[in-house]
Design an enzyme around this catalytic site. Structure first.
Site, short mmCIF file in Angstrom:
data_model
loop_
_atom_site.label_atom_id
_atom_site.label_comp_id
_atom_site.label_asym_id
_atom_site.label_seq_id
_atom_site.Cartn_x
_atom_site.Cartn_y
_atom_site.Cartn_z
N ILE A 6 0.86 -1.19 0.00
CA ILE A 6 0.00 0.00 0.00
C ILE A 6 0.90 1.24 0.00
O ILE A 6 1.50 1.57 1.00
CB ILE A 6 -0.94 0.03 1.22
CG1 ILE A 6 -1.90 -1.16 1.18
CG2 ILE A 6 -1.75 1.33 1.24
CD1 ILE A 6 -2.86 -1.23 2.35
N HIS A 7 0.99 1.87 -1.17
CA HIS A 7 1.73 3.13 -1.29
C HIS A 7 0.73 4.21 -1.66
O HIS A 7 -0.48 4.00 -1.58
CB HIS A 7 2.89 3.00 -2.29
CG HIS A 7 2.47 2.53 -3.64
ND1 HIS A 7 2.11 3.38 -4.65
CD2 HIS A 7 2.33 1.28 -4.14
CE1 HIS A 7 1.78 2.70 -5.72
NE2 HIS A 7 1.90 1.41 -5.44
N ALA A 8 1.19 5.38 -2.06
CA ALA A 8 0.32 6.55 -2.22
C ALA A 8 -0.87 6.34 -3.14
O ALA A 8 -2.01 6.63 -2.77
CB ALA A 8 1.14 7.75 -2.71
N ALA A 31 -3.39 3.73 -1.85
CA ALA A 31 -3.97 4.23 -0.59
C ALA A 31 -5.07 5.24 -0.88
O ALA A 31 -6.14 5.22 -0.26
CB ALA A 31 -2.89 4.85 0.30
#
Length: 86
Positions: free
Chosen positions: A14-16, A19
């Site tokens: 889960i990165h930018a 997310a």
């Protein structure tokens, strides 16, 4: 309360971008509180920064808890998002 588990398949976790998309999906269920727990940390699924602070990586198991008026629909929507994107 509806709960399910999902193991992250995406190598980046889960990165930018995911997310933000996840928070947007969760935000579509206004009558439901949605929490995501990983490695003992819990975040509100409607808050991007909280999701990123979880540090969820590939192979981590997410526990998604939906509680509220449309919890069954919220759980189904969140599970579909996770399978398609993470």
């Amino acid at each position: 309360m509806t709960t399910f588990n999902y193991v992250i398949q995406d190598p980046l976790g889960i990165h930018a971008r995911p997310a933000g998309q996840l928070a947007k999906t969760a935000g579509g269920f206004a009558d439901c509180d949605i929490k995501i727990t990983v490695n003992g940390q819990t975040a509100d699924a409607k808050r991007i920064m909280g999701l990123m602070k979880l540090g969820a990586k590939q192979g981590h198991t997410l526990t998604v808890t939906c509680e509220g008026g449309d919890e069954a629909a919220a759980a189904a929507g969140m599970e579909a998002f996770l399978k398609a994107n993470l």
